[in-house]
Design a protein around this motif. Structure first.
Motif, short mmCIF file in Angstrom:
data_model
loop_
_atom_site.label_atom_id
_atom_site.label_comp_id
_atom_site.label_asym_id
_atom_site.label_seq_id
_atom_site.Cartn_x
_atom_site.Cartn_y
_atom_site.Cartn_z
N LEU A 146 0.83 -1.21 0.00
CA LEU A 146 0.00 0.00 0.00
C LEU A 146 0.87 1.26 0.00
O LEU A 146 0.59 2.23 -0.71
N CYS A 147 1.93 1.24 0.81
CA CYS A 147 2.84 2.38 0.85
C CYS A 147 3.51 2.60 -0.50
O CYS A 147 3.63 3.74 -0.99
N ASN A 148 3.95 1.54 -1.14
CA ASN A 148 4.60 1.66 -2.44
C ASN A 148 3.64 2.16 -3.51
O ASN A 148 4.02 2.94 -4.38
N LEU A 149 2.39 1.68 -3.46
CA LEU A 149 1.40 2.13 -4.43
C LEU A 149 1.09 3.62 -4.26
O LEU A 149 0.75 4.30 -5.22
N GLY A 150 1.23 4.12 -3.04
CA GLY A 150 1.04 5.54 -2.79
C GLY A 150 2.30 6.34 -2.93
O GLY A 150 2.33 7.51 -2.56
N ASP A 151 3.36 5.72 -3.44
CA ASP A 151 4.67 6.37 -3.59
C ASP A 151 5.20 6.87 -2.25
O ASP A 151 5.80 7.93 -2.15
N MET A 152 4.95 6.06 -1.20
CA MET A 152 5.35 6.42 0.15
C MET A 152 6.20 5.32 0.77
O MET A 152 6.39 5.28 1.98
N GLY A 153 6.71 4.41 -0.03
CA GLY A 153 7.36 3.22 0.49
C GLY A 153 8.81 3.40 0.89
O GLY A 153 9.52 4.25 0.37
N GLU A 154 9.23 2.55 1.80
CA GLU A 154 10.64 2.38 2.14
C GLU A 154 11.19 1.25 1.28
O GLU A 154 10.46 0.36 0.87
N ALA A 155 12.49 1.26 1.02
CA ALA A 155 13.10 0.16 0.30
C ALA A 155 12.91 -1.13 1.11
O ALA A 155 12.93 -1.11 2.34
N GLU A 156 12.70 -2.22 0.40
CA GLU A 156 12.48 -3.50 1.07
C GLU A 156 13.65 -3.85 1.99
O GLU A 156 13.47 -4.43 3.07
N GLU A 157 14.85 -3.45 1.57
CA GLU A 157 16.04 -3.76 2.35
C GLU A 157 16.11 -2.98 3.66
O GLU A 157 16.92 -3.29 4.54
N ALA A 158 15.25 -1.97 3.82
CA ALA A 158 15.25 -1.18 5.05
C ALA A 158 14.76 -1.98 6.25
O ALA A 158 14.99 -1.60 7.39
N GLY A 159 14.06 -3.07 5.97
CA GLY A 159 13.60 -3.94 7.05
C GLY A 159 12.53 -3.31 7.91
O GLY A 159 12.58 -3.38 9.15
#
Length: 291
Positions: free
Chosen positions: A171-184
């Motif tokens: 949901l965060c990524n779809l809203g262009d609000m995401g953290e990189a997956e590697e951020a844990g």
């Protein structure tokens, strides 16, 4: 621009097993012969997971992406293995760019109505990776109803922490609000005074050790079959900042721009801060969706 960064690639040594498996998938994929396809799909999955340089490019050139889409749409015995492979391929921007033309965006979304939680985990992870820092993929997924499907999955399986975390990140990524997956990013459920609202907050520790990025997701079922989702990100805030602003947030003015609708399936509204750089401490997005 697609800014998704893959894990560090290892030197690539031409692999006859990969070439043979890709060729076999092309040959047997049209008829979906399970016994013939399964070992070759596993071989490709293993090699892609090893992140060897050049392997992703070989997959693109091989032309197997439309075959993977067909496999997902048929919802047969190979669906779980196929969606796991697609989720791994989605890490690679060179492969992900061809998902739309190959029909994989719709194919992945088509399996989101499944009750198989492992399948949903891989499918949602594929959606999350497709949309991370890619406006083109975000808009394509939004147009095809990704938000209501992810929210429905989130609400159906409240006790599956792994699936819950992947849904929230998607949901965060779809809203262009995401953290990189590697951020844990680590998700926890919060408290809300409203019984119809579910609150989640995710924390990604910073390498410097004294700050963190906090993502707050609120899911509110405000009417039968209707739901709103708001996403707020507090960048690099300390624990004292979170304690203060988690209770009392700074007021901002927002402009509203509709990004369209998909039949009667969903309506998505995207908010952006007026004249405030994205580096400020508070950013928000909201989705209004019909489940």
């Amino acid at each position: 621009m697609d800014k998704h960064k893959s894990s560090r690639l290892q030197p690539y040594i031409p692999n006859d097993n990969l070439n043979n498996s890709l060729g076999a998938i092309r040959i047997f994929g049209i008829e979906m012969i399970e016994d013939e396809l399964r070992p070759h799909l596993k071989t490709v999955l293993t090699i892609i997971q090893e992140r060897k340089k050049g392997a992703a490019e070989q997959v693109v050139v091989s032309g197997i992406l439309p075959i993977l889409a067909i496999s997902l749409r048929r919802r047969g015995p190979l669906t779980l293995l196929t969606v796991e492979l697609v989720a791994e391929l989605a890490k690679e921007s060179v492969v992900r760019k061809g998902f739309g033309e190959a029909g994989l965006v719709n194919a992945v979304l088509s399996v989101m109505t499944s009750s198989n939680q492992e399948l949903l985990l891989h499918a949602t992870r594929a959606i999350s990776r497709m949309s991370y820092d890619s406006l083109t993929q975000q808009e394509q997924l939004l147009r095809h109803g990704a938000v209501p499907l992810i929210i429905s999955t989130l609400l159906r399986f409240p006790n599956n922490e792994a699936l819950e975390g992947v849904c929230l990140l998607a949901l965060c990524n779809l809203g262009d609000m995401g953290e990189a997956e590697e951020a844990g990013l680590v998700w926890e459920r919060g408290m809300s005074p409203r019984p119809e609202e579910s609150v989640f907050h995710g924390v990604a520790p910073q390498s410097c050790g004294f700050g963190s990025s906090v993502t707050l997701v609120r899911v509110c079922q405000w009417a039968h079959g209707q739901c709103s989702v708001s996403i707020e990100v507090f960048q690099r805030c300390s624990s004292s900042f979170w304690n203060l602003h988690g209770k009392k947030r700074t007021t901002r003015h927002f402009s509203i721009s509709s990004l369209g609708s998909c039949s009667n399936l969903y309506k998505m509204i995207k908010y952006s801060v007026n004249n405030v750089p994205r580096t400020q401490s508070l950013r928000t997005r909201m989705f209004h969706t019909f489940l």
